[in-house]
Structure formats: C-alpha cells, structure tokens
Design a protein around this motif. Structure first.
Motif, PDB file in Angstrom:
ATOM      1  N   ASP A 537       0.845  -1.190   0.000  1.00 26.19           N
ATOM      2  CA  ASP A 537       0.000   0.000   0.000  1.00 26.19           C
ATOM      3  C   ASP A 537       0.881   1.241   0.000  1.00 26.19           C
ATOM      4  OD1 ASP A 537      -2.293   1.461  -0.055  1.00 26.19           O
ATOM      5  OD2 ASP A 537      -2.922   1.026   2.006  1.00 26.19           O
ATOM      6  N   VAL A 538       0.270   2.394  -0.359  1.00 25.92           N
ATOM      7  CA  VAL A 538       0.917   3.709  -0.282  1.00 25.92           C
ATOM      8  C   VAL A 538      -0.021   4.618   0.501  1.00 25.92           C
ATOM      9  CG1 VAL A 538       1.859   5.659  -1.575  1.00 25.92           C
ATOM     10  CG2 VAL A 538       2.041   3.336  -2.510  1.00 25.92           C
ATOM     11  N   ARG A 539       0.514   5.303   1.518  1.00 30.48           N
ATOM     12  CA  ARG A 539      -0.335   6.085   2.410  1.00 30.48           C
ATOM     13  C   ARG A 539       0.292   7.439   2.743  1.00 30.48           C
ATOM     14  NH1 ARG A 539      -0.928   1.066   6.576  1.00 30.48           N
ATOM     15  NH2 ARG A 539      -2.245  -0.276   5.245  1.00 30.48           N
ATOM     16  N   CYS A 550       9.104   7.160   4.263  1.00 33.50           N
ATOM     17  CA  CYS A 550       9.597   6.024   5.067  1.00 33.50           C
ATOM     18  C   CYS A 550       8.857   4.767   4.641  1.00 33.50           C
ATOM     19  CB  CYS A 550       9.436   6.273   6.561  1.00 33.50           C
ATOM     20  SG  CYS A 550       7.720   6.264   7.144  1.00 33.50           S
ATOM     21  N   LEU A 551       9.394   3.647   5.061  1.00 34.32           N
ATOM     22  CA  LEU A 551       8.810   2.346   4.727  1.00 34.32           C
ATOM     23  C   LEU A 551       8.335   1.681   6.012  1.00 34.32           C
ATOM     24  CD1 LEU A 551       8.501   0.753   2.034  1.00 34.32           C
ATOM     25  CD2 LEU A 551      10.515  -0.552   2.701  1.00 34.32           C
ATOM     26  N   THR A 552       7.065   1.310   6.053  1.00 38.00           N
ATOM     27  CA  THR A 552       6.527   0.579   7.204  1.00 38.00           C
ATOM     28  C   THR A 552       5.874  -0.702   6.679  1.00 38.00           C
ATOM     29  OG1 THR A 552       4.435   1.805   7.103  1.00 38.00           O
ATOM     30  CG2 THR A 552       6.172   2.688   8.530  1.00 38.00           C
ATOM     31  N   THR A 553       5.145  -1.383   7.563  1.00 32.31           N
ATOM     32  CA  THR A 553       4.514  -2.641   7.147  1.00 32.31           C
ATOM     33  C   THR A 553       3.094  -2.736   7.683  1.00 32.31           C
ATOM     34  OG1 THR A 553       5.303  -3.844   9.091  1.00 32.31           O
ATOM     35  CG2 THR A 553       6.727  -3.862   7.139  1.00 32.31           C
ATOM     36  N   ASP A 554       2.316  -3.592   7.033  1.00 31.09           N
ATOM     37  CA  ASP A 554       1.016  -4.000   7.538  1.00 31.09           C
ATOM     38  C   ASP A 554       1.136  -5.439   8.026  1.00 31.09           C
ATOM     39  OD1 ASP A 554      -0.694  -1.918   7.510  1.00 31.09           O
ATOM     40  OD2 ASP A 554      -1.988  -2.666   5.910  1.00 31.09           O
ATOM     41  N   GLY A 555       0.379  -5.796   9.028  1.00 34.77           N
ATOM     42  CA  GLY A 555       0.419  -7.177   9.493  1.00 34.77           C
ATOM     43  C   GLY A 555       1.451  -7.388  10.582  1.00 34.77           C
ATOM     44  N   PRO A 556       1.576  -8.630  11.044  1.00 37.43           N
ATOM     45  CA  PRO A 556       2.435  -8.924  12.193  1.00 37.43           C
ATOM     46  C   PRO A 556       3.927  -8.913  11.889  1.00 37.43           C
ATOM     47  CG  PRO A 556       1.461 -10.950  11.344  1.00 37.43           C
ATOM     48  CD  PRO A 556       0.828  -9.829  10.588  1.00 37.43           C
ATOM     49  N   MET A 557       4.314  -9.037  10.609  1.00 38.66           N
ATOM     50  CA  MET A 557       5.740  -9.113  10.293  1.00 38.66           C
ATOM     51  C   MET A 557       6.305  -7.734   9.986  1.00 38.66           C
ATOM     52  SD  MET A 557       7.842 -11.330   7.447  1.00 38.66           S
ATOM     53  CE  MET A 557       7.186 -12.854   8.069  1.00 38.66           C
ATOM     54  N   SER A 558       7.375  -7.379  10.695  1.00 35.75           N
ATOM     55  CA  SER A 558       8.041  -6.095  10.479  1.00 35.75           C
ATOM     56  C   SER A 558       9.167  -6.255   9.464  1.00 35.75           C
ATOM     57  CB  SER A 558       8.611  -5.584  11.799  1.00 35.75           C
ATOM     58  OG  SER A 558       9.687  -6.426  12.213  1.00 35.75           O
ATOM     59  N   LEU A 559       9.764  -5.138   9.097  1.00 33.45           N
ATOM     60  CA  LEU A 559      10.894  -5.179   8.161  1.00 33.45           C
ATOM     61  C   LEU A 559      12.086  -5.903   8.777  1.00 33.45           C
ATOM     62  CD1 LEU A 559      10.664  -1.544   6.734  1.00 33.45           C
ATOM     63  CD2 LEU A 559      10.070  -3.666   5.552  1.00 33.45           C
ATOM     64  N   GLN A 578       4.481  -7.146   4.464  1.00 29.51           N
ATOM     65  CA  GLN A 578       3.637  -6.357   3.564  1.00 29.51           C
ATOM     66  C   GLN A 578       4.111  -4.903   3.649  1.00 29.51           C
ATOM     67  OE1 GLN A 578      -0.312  -7.247   5.063  1.00 29.51           O
ATOM     68  NE2 GLN A 578      -0.536  -8.974   3.654  1.00 29.51           N
ATOM     69  N   ARG A 579       4.887  -4.506   2.655  1.00 29.58           N
ATOM     70  CA  ARG A 579       5.538  -3.197   2.703  1.00 29.58           C
ATOM     71  C   ARG A 579       4.555  -2.075   2.386  1.00 29.58           C
ATOM     72  NH1 ARG A 579      11.398  -4.335  -0.278  1.00 29.58           N
ATOM     73  NH2 ARG A 579      12.071  -5.990   1.164  1.00 29.58           N
ATOM     74  N   VAL A 580       4.665  -1.007   3.159  1.00 27.73           N
ATOM     75  CA  VAL A 580       3.825   0.179   2.971  1.00 27.73           C
ATOM     76  C   VAL A 580       4.735   1.383   2.805  1.00 27.73           C
ATOM     77  CG1 VAL A 580       2.089   1.690   3.995  1.00 27.73           C
ATOM     78  CG2 VAL A 580       1.931  -0.798   4.315  1.00 27.73           C
ATOM     79  N   LEU A 581       4.577   2.105   1.694  1.00 28.80           N
ATOM     80  CA  LEU A 581       5.335   3.343   1.479  1.00 28.80           C
ATOM     81  C   LEU A 581       4.535   4.496   2.058  1.00 28.80           C
ATOM     82  CD1 LEU A 581       7.909   4.495   0.072  1.00 28.80           C
ATOM     83  CD2 LEU A 581       6.415   5.069  -1.857  1.00 28.80           C
ATOM     84  N   GLU A 582       5.126   5.189   3.030  1.00 28.99           N
ATOM     85  CA  GLU A 582       4.448   6.328   3.646  1.00 28.99           C
ATOM     86  C   GLU A 582       5.084   7.623   3.168  1.00 28.99           C
ATOM     87  OE1 GLU A 582       3.762   6.269   7.784  1.00 28.99           O
ATOM     88  OE2 GLU A 582       3.020   4.193   7.823  1.00 28.99           O
ATOM     89  N   LEU A 583       4.226   8.576   2.787  1.00 33.35           N
ATOM     90  CA  LEU A 583       4.679   9.864   2.256  1.00 33.35           C
ATOM     91  C   LEU A 583       4.204  10.989   3.169  1.00 33.35           C
ATOM     92  CD1 LEU A 583       3.702   9.197  -1.473  1.00 33.35           C
ATOM     93  CD2 LEU A 583       5.982   9.021  -0.460  1.00 33.35           C
ATOM     94  N   ASN A 584       5.048  11.994   3.349  1.00 29.11           N
ATOM     95  CA  ASN A 584       4.720  13.157   4.178  1.00 29.11           C
ATOM     96  C   ASN A 584       4.084  14.221   3.289  1.00 29.11           C
ATOM     97  OD1 ASN A 584       4.560  15.311   5.912  1.00 29.11           O
ATOM     98  ND2 ASN A 584       6.734  15.337   6.452  1.00 29.11           N
TER      99      ASN A 584
END
Length: 638
Positions: A537-539, A550-559, A578-584
């Motif tokens: 996802d991108v948020r 920055c890069l975060t994750t969804d679900g129980p598994m972290s980077l 599950q990688r999530v790209l977060e934008l400011n």
C-alpha cells in the motif's frame, strides 16, 4: 578347587553387565577405588565404637601397583575386608552389594548411617574390571577373622574361592590385563601417568589417600671435592606419592576459601585462561542435599554459539566424578555456567555413569537457576562494568532464552536484559527505562534498525522524541521477538515508535488524517500503480514530521523480521513483510510529486521509484537494482 557358577544369572547377564551397562572402560578404576574407599569407611566407622580396632583415620590408605612385566594392576586397601561368605555373597552374586547391606544395617540400628558416604550401593561396579582384565583375583582378610581368602574368576565361566596367605587386614584386587589388539591398548592402564590422570579425573576427592610409587629424576648431592667445572648429575628415584587431593574446594566453608583458590580451581578444571566474573558457592539442605560451586565465565567459549557446544555441570556423588557434563542440572538459558554439584542423594542408575531422570534433578536445576539469576542481578546493580563484560559475551543467549519455549522463561530473564536507548550512551535495563518514563507515558517505545546510528536517523522516531519519550533501540535480530514475547513489562506494553498508533490520536486528529488521505488519493493511487507489487500500500504518513518518506509494514511481520527470515536457511527465507510506502504530505518533496502526477506522469513514475528506493535505504534494506537507481538519479538531475 572346583569352579563355582555365578548364583544370580547366566553368562549373558554378566556379558550385559560388562558390555552394555558401562560405555567407557576407563571407569573400571573409579569403581574399584570407590569399593576400596567404602571398605575403609566401614572399618573407620566401626572404629568409632570399637577400641579394639586400634587403627586411626590417618593410617588408612589405598594403593595402586602397576606391574608391566606380569601385566597386572593391583588395587589394595586396609579397610574392613571380606570373609569367605562375604566374598561369595558380594562377588559371586551379581548385583549383590555389601555396601548397600552395610548402610541398611546401620539405618536399622539408627547409628547415623546417613552421614556415611557409601558409594558402591549397586554391587555391579566390581564387574567393570572385566572390561580390561581377562582374569581378576581378589585376596581379602576381614576384620576379626583369622583366615584370609582368595576369590578368582576369568569371567562368566564362574569363580573359585580358596584360602590364601594374606596376612594384613583389608583387600587387594589384582587385574590381569587383556592382551593388546590393533583396536584396544590395554597396556595404557599400566602406565603410572595414565593411572595418575584417571585418579585425578574420577577419584580426586575420595577422602582416603590413594597412593602409588612414582619415578622422578632427582639431582644428586654435589660432592664435597667437586671443582668449579662440576656438572650436576641426576638419578632416577622411586617415591610413594598421594595422587588425590581428598578434600574438594566446595566442601570447605566459603569464608575459608580465598579468591585465588577459586580462580585457580576454575582455570585448571575448565581450561579457561581468564578468571571467572563471579563464583557461587552454595549448599542446599532439606528434600535434596547437595553442595555446588558455580562459575560465571568472563567470556564465551569459542564454540559457545555452535552446535558442538555441550552444556552441563560436573556431577559428583560423595566426591566421585559421575558425569563430566550433566546437562539436566543447568537450564538452557544459563548454559554458559561452569561448575560442580556434589550430592550423596543423586538418583544414579546401576552403572553410576548416568542418572535416572527424577524430581531430584529438577530441584537442582531450579536452584541453580535461582542462584545464577540472583548473582547476575547483583553484578548488574553493584558492578556494572563486570556485568557489561558478561553481557557482551552472553546477551544473545539470554535474549534467545527469553523467546524460546513461547516465553516460558521470560519472567526469569527479563530483568537481566540490556538495550541501547535514546537516553545516552549507556545500555539500560527495562526497569531503569520504566523508572525514567515521563508522566503520562503509557508505553515502552522501541525502534528496530541494524545499528544505533541507523536507529537514531530513522525519521519515524522524530515525533516520539519530540514528546520527550525515550526510545529503546533494537539492533539485534532477536530483539523484536523479545518484545513480542514479553508483550509488556511492569504493566507497560511495548510499542513500535514507527507505528501509526504509537502515540494516542484525538478525534480531531483522526478526522484531519482521513480528510488528508482522501484529498491525496489520486497521488497515492498513482504511486501504488507505478510501484506495482513492490508495495502492499501507499499512504499519507501519520508518523513523519520533517522526513519526506519512510517504509513501514502491515500485518504482524516487520521489516526487521523480514531481514531475519531472509538470513534463515530453508523454507522461511521466502517470507516477506507487507511493505507500505508512507509519504509526508506536508513536505516539499511531496508537493513536487503531486505536481508531476498532474502535469508530467512519466517524471512522476521516476519520482515514485526514487522515493521507494530512498525508503529502502533509510530502512537498511538493499536497493534492488543499484545501477538502475543511479541511472534514475542522473536522469532526474538532468
């Protein structure tokens, strides 16, 4: 004299005794010395109430005489001896123990037999002699008897008992060693220094002197008329030496043992070049009586974190070594502990080589666990420098011990853990962190990174640090698993400072975030479509303040978990978060991206790729195609 058959069982039973019960043939000497020690103890005990015996404790001894020429090894004692009937009962009947019978008689008489160390209670140790001997002769004269008797056997074929001319009180066991073969060297048991080594290894703490004649090179006296050019001359002399030290260090009062003695014992016994960080000298009474001397090493052995490392404490029964490394009496998470446990209450099996798995072993293990933990906590509080040295060598062991068994031992270990933090350069305990928590802080915050410097640089930390909250830096691959296993400490839950819900959010803040996400949906959809399956996802980020991405994750598994599983061999290596790209959305970079999406879609795709690669770099994850990344940067610069 006619040969008699063994009363108990057949040749097969004796073969079983010799070939199956005992796995290490060198222990035959331990068994025979233990029997000799028992014989001395019996007569010594009788001497307490019988003035006629006329022999003092200091006069008792056990002797060993190797004879290379005749291939015999003789073990003698001046103990209580055996009558003809006792020879037949104790040696002619397999598993008949005179020592056990003696102790039972004393118990019935209520004469305090509990305080007597009777080692040989199973009656089979004697037969270990047939592992190395093809003939065994026992000559004995019992206390109070006028005659002496000789028992002799070649093994399972039977034995003979006849009168002999032994004049002195006691017993001598004469082993005629088997011939050497290509596979087996029985002659080694006739070498004085080999015998000396076995006594030191197994019977060093038998409390009767074990003596043997040893050869030494000695300098001759200098002649009175010798000139200036006189060269010293040497001669070979034979002297009787006591081979065993008799009184183990752990049997002495703790107050009377010097630090230097502990250090020397540790270095010699466990082959370490460095003195231990701490010594635990303890005695337990009650349902299980034992004495123990435990050492916490200053560094991890070279093979400690390998599959070849064997944990365990040396196990003694009344001063006789039973096992060199007994794993059952020390817990896995404290497998670094070295030391000895000595007890007459050990549940030995029939061969005295191994233990029966009973509740007694768990009692010792639990007590060892408590003692070691208490000593480590004492070091942690009173000598932080020493504890940090310990932590350097064994941090990984304590952390993995915390997560093993689904956290079965987490409450034992949690107070021993240390972590770097944003509070300063020093490592901190969880207790110290909680003591420093700000008013209103509900969680223990942490960030995962490959090292402290990378953790400090993570843009996700900014908003938590701005609140004045301390962050633990998890830099070992197991640290995040530790936090998930503990879940909380002193009622304070662990919280990833990089997560969107790390800080409480007001209803107004939630509404603003939803409004911002909806307003930026076209840009987010564009970036997600451009990156494809690289991201889940991108948020619009709730955690970034000055950082752009920055890069975060969804679900129980972290980077960090993903990185760990990538290093694991086998099926888990393919597991991905599950990688999530977060934008400011408030950053100038996002403004440039939004304009490009509206006006220059091709450039916007390149911006999306660049931001994703930058997020990977910040997270400590290798960029998938460094050449393509470099090309992309150059194109955007032009």
């Amino acid at each position: 004299m006619a040969k008699k058959q063994f009363k108990a069982e057949s040749k097969r039973l004796l073969d079983l005794m010799i070939n199956s019960i005992y796995t290490n043939r060198e222990i035959f000497l331990r068994e025979l010395l233990s029997n000799a020690s028992d014989a001395v103890d019996k007569l010594s005990y009788k001497a307490l109430t019988d003035d006629k015996i006329g022999i003092k404790r200091k006069d008792f001894q056990i002797t060993i005489v190797p004879d290379r020429e005749n291939r015999t090894l003789t073990i003698s004692d001046n103990g209580i001896g055996m009558t003809k009937e006792e020879l037949e009962q104790n040696l002619g009947t397999i598993a008949k123990s005179g020592s056990l019978q003696f102790k039972q008689e004393m118990d019935k008489a209520e004469k305090g037999a509990k305080n007597i160390d009777i080692i040989g209670q199973f009656g089979v140790g004697f037969y270990s002699a047939f592992m190395v001997a093809d003939k065994v002769t026992v000559r004995s004269k019992a206390y109070g008897a006028d005659e002496s008797w000789q028992w002799e056997s070649n093994g399972a074929d039977g034995y003979t008992v006849e009168p002999c001319d032994k004049a002195s009180l006691g017993t001598e066991v004469i082993l005629h060693l088997k011939p050497d073969t290509e596979e087996d060297n029985y002659s080694e048991f006739l070498e004085p220094y080999r015998i000396q080594g076995l006594v030191k290894k197994y019977s060093d703490y038998v409390h009767t002197p074990i003596r043997m004649e040893m050869e030494h090179s000695k300098m001759k006296d200098k002649p009175a008329d010798a000139g200036e050019d006189y060269q010293p001359e040497y001669e070979t002399v034979r002297e009787w030496e006591t081979l065993n030290s008799m009184v183990p260090l752990w049997q002495r009062q703790k107050s009377k043992v010097k630090k230097e003695e502990y250090d020397q014992f540790y270095r010699e016994k466990f082959g370490d070049w460095e003195e231990p960080l701490a010594v635990i000298h303890t005695a337990a009474e009650g349902q299980m009586e034992y004495k123990a001397m435990l050492f916490i090493p200053a560094h991890a052995p070279y093979d400690y974190y390998s599959k070849d490392y064997e944990k365990g404490l040396q196990l003694y029964s009344s001063g006789v070594l039973i096992m060199d490394k007994c794993p059952e009496v020390v817990p896995d998470h404290f497998s670094f502990v070295k030391g000895v446990v000595d007890s007459a209450d050990l549940p030995l099996n029939i061969s005295r080589e191994t233990l029966q798995h009973t509740r007694a072993l768990h009692i010792i293990e639990n007590n060892v666990e408590k003692k070691v933990k208490a000593e480590l906590l004492k070091l942690q509080k009173e000598d932080r420098e020493k504890y940090l040295k310990f932590w350097k060598g064994f941090a990984r062991q304590l952390k993995y011990g915390t997560v093993n068994g689904y956290g079965a031992k987490k409450e034992v270990l949690q107070d021993l853990l240390l972590f770097p933090s944003s509070n300063g350069e020093e490592l901190t305990t969880l207790s110290e962190y909680v003591e420093r928590m700000k008013e209103g802080q509900e969680s223990i915050f942490y960030l995962c990174a490959e090292n402290v410097e990378m953790a400090k640089a993570l843009p996700q930390a900014e908003r938590v640090l701005d609140k004045g909250y301390e962050i633990l830096y998890f830099t070992d691959e197991v640290d995040e698993f530790v936090a998930q296993t503990l879940m909380q400490y002193m009622d304070k839950p662990f919280k990833d400072a990089a997560s969107a819900d790390a800080l409480p959010e007001s209803e107004e803040e939630k509404a603003d975030a939803e409004k911002k996400a909806e307003a930026n949906k076209p840009v987010l959809d564009f970036v997600k479509e451009a990156l494809g399956d690289k991201v889940f996802d991108v948020r619009i980020s709730k955690v970034l303040k000055s950082g752009a991405v920055c890069l975060t994750t969804d679900g129980p598994m972290s980077l960090e978990m993903e990185k760990y599983f990538q290093r694991v061999e086998g099926g888990m290596a393919g597991m991905k978060a599950q990688r999530v790209l977060e934008l400011n959305a408030d950053s100038p970079v996002y403004g440039a991206l939004a304009r490009a999406v509206a006006q220059e879609p091709e450039k916007a795709r390149k911006y999306a790729e660049l931001l994703y690669d930058q997020a990977l770099i910040i997270a400590g994850i290798p960029v998938e195609d460094t050449a393509e990344y470099t090309k992309l940067v150059c194109e955007l610069m032009v």
